[in-house]
Design a protein around this motif. Structure first.
Motif, PDB file in Angstrom:
ATOM      1  N   MET A   1       0.749  -1.169  -0.080  1.00  7.91           N
ATOM      2  CA  MET A   1       0.170  -0.146   0.104  1.00  7.91           C
ATOM      3  C   MET A   1       1.072   1.078   0.079  1.00  7.91           C
ATOM      4  O   MET A   1       2.150   1.250   0.569  1.00  7.91           O
ATOM      5  N   SER A   2       0.523   2.241  -0.684  1.00  8.42           N
ATOM      6  CA  SER A   2       1.223   3.513  -0.525  1.00  8.42           C
ATOM      7  C   SER A   2       0.781   4.497   0.342  1.00  8.42           C
ATOM      8  O   SER A   2      -0.485   4.314   0.626  1.00  8.42           O
ATOM      9  N   PRO A   3       1.424   5.273   0.986  1.00  6.61           N
ATOM     10  CA  PRO A   3       1.035   6.374   2.111  1.00  6.61           C
ATOM     11  C   PRO A   3       0.292   7.171   1.438  1.00  6.61           C
ATOM     12  O   PRO A   3      -0.165   7.587   0.252  1.00  6.61           O
ATOM     13  N   ARG A   4      -0.873   7.746   2.301  1.00  5.06           N
ATOM     14  CA  ARG A   4      -1.795   8.606   2.044  1.00  5.06           C
ATOM     15  C   ARG A   4      -1.203   9.854   1.684  1.00  5.06           C
ATOM     16  O   ARG A   4      -0.394  10.272   2.324  1.00  5.06           O
ATOM     17  N   PRO A   5      -1.853  10.540   0.701  1.00  2.00           N
ATOM     18  CA  PRO A   5      -1.340  11.865   0.229  1.00  2.00           C
ATOM     19  C   PRO A   5      -1.651  12.858   1.597  1.00  2.00           C
ATOM     20  O   PRO A   5      -2.544  12.908   2.215  1.00  2.00           O
ATOM     21  N   GLY A   6      -0.636  13.586   1.733  1.00  2.00           N
ATOM     22  CA  GLY A   6      -0.771  14.773   2.613  1.00  2.00           C
ATOM     23  C   GLY A   6      -0.157  14.175   4.073  1.00  2.00           C
ATOM     24  O   GLY A   6       0.275  15.121   4.757  1.00  2.00           O
ATOM     25  N   ILE A   7       0.188  13.035   4.327  1.00  2.04           N
ATOM     26  CA  ILE A   7       0.923  12.539   5.550  1.00  2.04           C
ATOM     27  C   ILE A   7       1.985  11.920   5.044  1.00  2.04           C
ATOM     28  O   ILE A   7       2.199  11.009   4.310  1.00  2.04           O
ATOM     29  N   ASP A   8       3.156  12.465   5.238  1.00  2.00           N
ATOM     30  CA  ASP A   8       4.542  11.560   5.122  1.00  2.00           C
ATOM     31  C   ASP A   8       5.374  11.275   6.439  1.00  2.00           C
ATOM     32  O   ASP A   8       4.863  11.363   7.715  1.00  2.00           O
TER      33      ASP A   8
ATOM     34  N   HIS B   1       5.364   6.600  26.551  1.00  3.13           N
ATOM     35  CA  HIS B   1       3.883   5.737  26.558  1.00  3.13           C
ATOM     36  C   HIS B   1       2.832   6.317  26.133  1.00  3.13           C
ATOM     37  O   HIS B   1       1.747   5.540  25.892  1.00  3.13           O
ATOM     38  N   ALA B   2       2.664   7.605  26.005  1.00  5.41           N
ATOM     39  CA  ALA B   2       1.732   8.110  25.422  1.00  5.41           C
ATOM     40  C   ALA B   2       1.501   8.141  23.929  1.00  5.41           C
ATOM     41  O   ALA B   2       0.667   8.550  23.253  1.00  5.41           O
ATOM     42  N   VAL B   3       2.612   7.546  23.365  1.00  2.47           N
ATOM     43  CA  VAL B   3       2.474   7.638  21.760  1.00  2.47           C
ATOM     44  C   VAL B   3       2.169   6.174  21.336  1.00  2.47           C
ATOM     45  O   VAL B   3       2.725   5.286  21.640  1.00  2.47           O
ATOM     46  N   THR B   4       0.677   6.229  21.090  1.00  4.53           N
ATOM     47  CA  THR B   4       0.309   5.016  20.748  1.00  4.53           C
ATOM     48  C   THR B   4      -0.388   5.353  19.397  1.00  4.53           C
ATOM     49  O   THR B   4      -0.299   6.405  18.813  1.00  4.53           O
ATOM     50  N   LEU B   5      -0.863   4.169  18.659  1.00  2.00           N
ATOM     51  CA  LEU B   5      -1.209   4.228  17.166  1.00  2.00           C
ATOM     52  C   LEU B   5      -2.661   5.104  17.258  1.00  2.00           C
ATOM     53  O   LEU B   5      -2.701   5.984  16.295  1.00  2.00           O
ATOM     54  N   ALA B   6      -3.455   5.006  18.211  1.00  3.91           N
ATOM     55  CA  ALA B   6      -4.533   5.671  18.401  1.00  3.91           C
ATOM     56  C   ALA B   6      -4.271   6.874  18.685  1.00  3.91           C
ATOM     57  O   ALA B   6      -5.153   8.028  18.066  1.00  3.91           O
ATOM     58  N   ALA B   7      -3.536   7.317  19.534  1.00  5.96           N
ATOM     59  CA  ALA B   7      -3.447   8.804  19.859  1.00  5.96           C
ATOM     60  C   ALA B   7      -2.675   9.531  18.475  1.00  5.96           C
ATOM     61  O   ALA B   7      -3.085  10.431  18.236  1.00  5.96           O
ATOM     62  N   LEU B   8      -1.957   8.830  17.855  1.00  2.00           N
ATOM     63  CA  LEU B   8      -1.196   9.351  16.731  1.00  2.00           C
ATOM     64  C   LEU B   8      -2.036   9.609  15.645  1.00  2.00           C
ATOM     65  O   LEU B   8      -2.161  10.579  15.060  1.00  2.00           O
ATOM     66  N   ALA B   9      -2.671   8.558  15.392  1.00  2.00           N
ATOM     67  CA  ALA B   9      -3.847   8.596  14.293  1.00  2.00           C
ATOM     68  C   ALA B   9      -4.789   9.975  14.593  1.00  2.00           C
ATOM     69  O   ALA B   9      -5.191  10.729  13.625  1.00  2.00           O
ATOM     70  N   GLY B  10      -5.170   9.792  16.001  1.00  2.00           N
ATOM     71  CA  GLY B  10      -6.387  11.061  16.250  1.00  2.00           C
ATOM     72  C   GLY B  10      -5.391  12.400  16.031  1.00  2.00           C
ATOM     73  O   GLY B  10      -6.136  13.213  15.614  1.00  2.00           O
ATOM     74  N   LYS B  11      -4.438  12.465  16.149  1.00  2.00           N
ATOM     75  CA  LYS B  11      -3.549  13.907  16.275  1.00  2.00           C
ATOM     76  C   LYS B  11      -3.327  14.099  14.562  1.00  2.00           C
ATOM     77  O   LYS B  11      -3.457  15.285  14.379  1.00  2.00           O
ATOM     78  N   LEU B  12      -3.240  13.132  13.762  1.00  2.00           N
ATOM     79  CA  LEU B  12      -3.075  13.208  12.394  1.00  2.00           C
ATOM     80  C   LEU B  12      -4.454  13.254  11.781  1.00  2.00           C
ATOM     81  O   LEU B  12      -4.522  13.660  10.460  1.00  2.00           O
ATOM     82  N   GLY B  13      -5.446  12.773  12.362  1.00  2.00           N
ATOM     83  CA  GLY B  13      -6.941  13.081  11.694  1.00  2.00           C
ATOM     84  C   GLY B  13      -6.837  11.770  10.843  1.00  2.00           C
ATOM     85  O   GLY B  13      -7.612  12.066   9.600  1.00  2.00           O
TER      86      GLY B  13
ATOM     87  N   ARG C   1      -7.255   7.330  10.352  1.00  2.00           N
ATOM     88  CA  ARG C   1      -7.553   6.117  11.268  1.00  2.00           C
ATOM     89  C   ARG C   1      -6.198   5.250  11.500  1.00  2.00           C
ATOM     90  O   ARG C   1      -5.429   5.328  10.856  1.00  2.00           O
ATOM     91  N   SER C   2      -6.252   4.489  12.570  1.00  2.00           N
ATOM     92  CA  SER C   2      -4.976   3.803  13.036  1.00  2.00           C
ATOM     93  C   SER C   2      -4.324   2.862  11.968  1.00  2.00           C
ATOM     94  O   SER C   2      -3.502   3.061  11.813  1.00  2.00           O
TER      95      SER C   2
END
Length: 163
Positions: free
Chosen positions: A1-8, A26-38, A40-41
């Motif tokens: 899969m290729s990365p989503r445009p706009g997120i590198d 410990h606060a760096v989770t996939l869910a937290a990062l996905a939320g920050k970037l807008g 989905r995990s």
């Protein structure tokens, strides 16, 4: 899969570093990062191999950032001046980026050769800065360990630095 445009990958790592600086590694989770970037995990898997891959990438990013800052700090300097500035830069990095600093201290896995390489570059930089002090090999390596104990613990380094 290729990365989503706009997120590198760099944007992902910078956002992860911000999360770490705000709440610790410990606060760096996939869910937290996905939320920050807008996103989905599952979208993050285009850039990193799960949470362990994200943390490994953050470790590398932290060491690269620290190395770049150290290089800038000592540019045009030598001797005691270079040593003072590299030490101040190290402390400033730890204070201004506590989560990224924590990430940079993580133990390495054998497959993290790029991270090993960057860690060795930091060691080499410190050894070059110490050259004017004419220390023996054991003294120089001990001094580097003293200056940089946290981030060289996981690195195997052999003495073959051109000085």
């Amino acid at each position: 899969m290729s990365p989503r445009p706009g997120i590198d990958r760099l944007q992902l790592l910078q956002s992860a570093a911000e999360l770490a600086d705000q709440g610790g590694l410990h606060a760096v989770t996939l869910a937290a990062l996905a939320g920050k970037l807008g996103v989905r995990s599952p979208s993050l898997y285009n850039h990193v191999d799960g949470l362990s891959g994200l943390h490994a990438a953050l470790t590398l990013h932290g060491l690269q950032t620290l190395h770049e800052q150290m290089l800038k700090a000592v540019a045009g300097r030598s001797g005691e001046d270079a040593l003072r500035f590299v030490c101040l830069t190290y402390v400033d990095f730890a204070r201004s980026h506590p989560g990224l600093y924590e990430a940079a201290l993580q133990p390495l896995r054998p497959d993290q050769q790029e991270t090993q390489r960057v860690g060795n570059q930091i060691v080499e930089l410190l050894l070059r800065i110490l050259t004017p002090y004419q220390l023996s090999e054991p003294e120089a390596l001990h001094t580097v360990r003293t200056l940089s104990q946290p981030f060289v613990t996981g690195f195997s380094y052999s003495w073959n630095v051109p000085v």
